[in-house]
Design a protein around this motif. Structure first.
Motif, PDB file in Angstrom:
ATOM      1  N   LYS A 139      -1.745  28.968 -14.559  1.00 18.40           N
ATOM      2  CA  LYS A 139      -0.636  29.911 -14.725  1.00 18.40           C
ATOM      3  C   LYS A 139      -1.090  31.099 -15.558  1.00 18.40           C
ATOM      4  O   LYS A 139      -2.027  31.018 -16.347  1.00 18.40           O
ATOM      5  CB  LYS A 139       0.554  29.218 -15.387  1.00 18.40           C
ATOM      6  CG  LYS A 139       1.220  28.160 -14.509  1.00 18.40           C
ATOM      7  CD  LYS A 139       2.463  27.617 -15.173  1.00 18.40           C
ATOM      8  CE  LYS A 139       3.140  26.567 -14.295  1.00 18.40           C
ATOM      9  NZ  LYS A 139       3.649  27.157 -13.045  1.00 18.40           N
ATOM     10  N   ASP A 147      -1.316  33.482 -18.447  1.00 21.82           N
ATOM     11  CA  ASP A 147      -1.181  33.289 -19.890  1.00 21.82           C
ATOM     12  C   ASP A 147      -0.692  34.602 -20.507  1.00 21.82           C
ATOM     13  O   ASP A 147      -1.425  35.592 -20.543  1.00 21.82           O
ATOM     14  CB  ASP A 147      -2.540  32.892 -20.478  1.00 21.82           C
ATOM     15  CG  ASP A 147      -2.483  32.566 -21.962  1.00 21.82           C
ATOM     16  OD1 ASP A 147      -1.671  33.189 -22.681  1.00 21.82           O
ATOM     17  OD2 ASP A 147      -3.266  31.709 -22.401  1.00 21.82           O
ATOM     18  N   SER A 183       4.597  36.585 -13.113  1.00 22.01           N
ATOM     19  CA  SER A 183       4.206  35.170 -13.135  1.00 22.01           C
ATOM     20  C   SER A 183       4.436  34.521 -11.773  1.00 22.01           C
ATOM     21  O   SER A 183       3.574  33.791 -11.262  1.00 22.01           O
ATOM     22  CB  SER A 183       4.991  34.426 -14.213  1.00 22.01           C
ATOM     23  OG  SER A 183       4.668  34.906 -15.500  1.00 22.01           O
ATOM     24  N   GLU A 240       1.406  33.344  -9.219  1.00 24.51           N
ATOM     25  CA  GLU A 240       1.385  31.935  -8.827  1.00 24.51           C
ATOM     26  C   GLU A 240       1.433  31.776  -7.316  1.00 24.51           C
ATOM     27  O   GLU A 240       0.763  30.913  -6.742  1.00 24.51           O
ATOM     28  CB  GLU A 240       2.568  31.199  -9.465  1.00 24.51           C
ATOM     29  CG  GLU A 240       2.565  29.703  -9.193  1.00 24.51           C
ATOM     30  CD  GLU A 240       3.682  28.983  -9.942  1.00 24.51           C
ATOM     31  OE1 GLU A 240       3.984  27.832  -9.578  1.00 24.51           O
ATOM     32  OE2 GLU A 240       4.236  29.568 -10.887  1.00 24.51           O
ATOM     33  N   ASN A 274      -4.076  34.804  -8.364  1.00 25.63           N
ATOM     34  CA  ASN A 274      -4.493  33.890  -9.416  1.00 25.63           C
ATOM     35  C   ASN A 274      -4.622  34.683 -10.710  1.00 25.63           C
ATOM     36  O   ASN A 274      -4.752  35.918 -10.687  1.00 25.63           O
ATOM     37  CB  ASN A 274      -5.792  33.160  -9.053  1.00 25.63           C
ATOM     38  CG  ASN A 274      -6.971  34.097  -8.902  1.00 25.63           C
ATOM     39  OD1 ASN A 274      -7.429  34.692  -9.877  1.00 25.63           O
ATOM     40  ND2 ASN A 274      -7.458  34.236  -7.664  1.00 25.63           N
ATOM     41  N   PRO A 275      -4.586  34.020 -11.849  1.00 29.08           N
ATOM     42  CA  PRO A 275      -4.616  34.732 -13.129  1.00 29.08           C
ATOM     43  C   PRO A 275      -5.842  35.610 -13.326  1.00 29.08           C
ATOM     44  O   PRO A 275      -5.731  36.716 -13.866  1.00 29.08           O
ATOM     45  CB  PRO A 275      -4.557  33.607 -14.160  1.00 29.08           C
ATOM     46  CG  PRO A 275      -3.839  32.499 -13.470  1.00 29.08           C
ATOM     47  CD  PRO A 275      -4.320  32.576 -12.053  1.00 29.08           C
TER      48      PRO A 275
END
Length: 236
Positions: free
Chosen positions: A3, A5, A188, A192, A196-197
């Motif tokens: 997830k 951050d 977010s 998701e 991707n982060p």
């Protein structure tokens, strides 16, 4: 699945902005309220209006890319769009006070950095859906929360309240509607579902590099141009 951050995202944003402060002429002083300049400020607000118009288009395209794949994400992005549409007119009222006509505003070309940024967002949406655009939108709100009131306070002090009322109305609206929080929830979901982060962190650095390029272009087109023509008037 990893997830996004928030602490890492905000730390990266601050570190990246700091790098731009180090390399771009007068950018730090402008953002800390130590310095402003009438021509620089007016051109900055002009670019703000032009960028908002383009940003609404790329946000609309990102919403289109969500389609029916994620209703929760689509609803949040649509809410943000609905709340932001037309807000460039708040800044336009200030520009008119400064003496800029609508014809002059509409005839102003965006800086190359803005064109690159909007082109990146548009093309990234084709290959990666709405995630890159929502990272940008989150950064816009994060940046506004930290710097725009400081910038505006200095402008109000220098030029008078009648020249900054529209910009203040926009800041007040964003604060009342907690757009920073809305956009973190939105980004977010987008990261998701569509990315991707690590891509998000890379996108953020790219955007802030382009914002640094923009502030250098802004300086060179206003104060820097005056310095070349009339050195003794450069900082007036």
């Amino acid at each position: 699945m990893a997830k996004l951050d928030r602490e890492r995202l905000e730390k990266l944003a601050q570190e990246s902005i700091e790098r731009q402060f180090e390399r771009v002429t007068k950018m730090r002083e402008f953002h800390t309220g130590e310095w402003t300049d009438r021509e620089y400020f007016v051109r900055h607000k002009t670019e703000t209006v032009l960028r908002i118009r383009l940003n609404n288009e790329v946000d609309s395209y990102a919403l289109f890319k969500v389609g029916s794949k994620d209703d929760a994400l689509a609803a949040k992005l649509a809410q943000y769009l609905a709340e932001e549409y037309g807000h460039e007119n708040m800044f336009t009222r200030d520009l008119v006070k400064f003496g800029l006509t609508m014809d002059e505003l509409n005839a102003t070309p965006v800086f190359p950095s803005t064109a690159k940024l909007m082109g990146y967002l548009r093309l990234a949406a084709d290959s990666r859906g709405p995630a890159p655009t929502t990272v940008w939108d989150w950064f816009v709100e994060w940046y506004s929360d930290r710097y725009n009131q400081i910038i505006l306070n200095k402008a109000t002090e220098e030029f008078g309240k009648e020249f900054t009322r529209g910009s203040q109305s926009h800041l007040d609206f964003d604060e009342d509607h907690d757009h920073d929080e809305l956009m973190f929830k939105t980004v977010s979901l987008a990261v998701e579902g569509f990315g991707n982060p690590e891509q998000a962190y890379q996108d953020l650095v790219t955007y802030i590099d382009l914002i640094g390029d923009y502030f250098q272009e802004l300086y060179e087109a206003t104060v820097g141009r005056r310095a070349e023509a009339t050195p003794e008037l450069a900082e007036v």
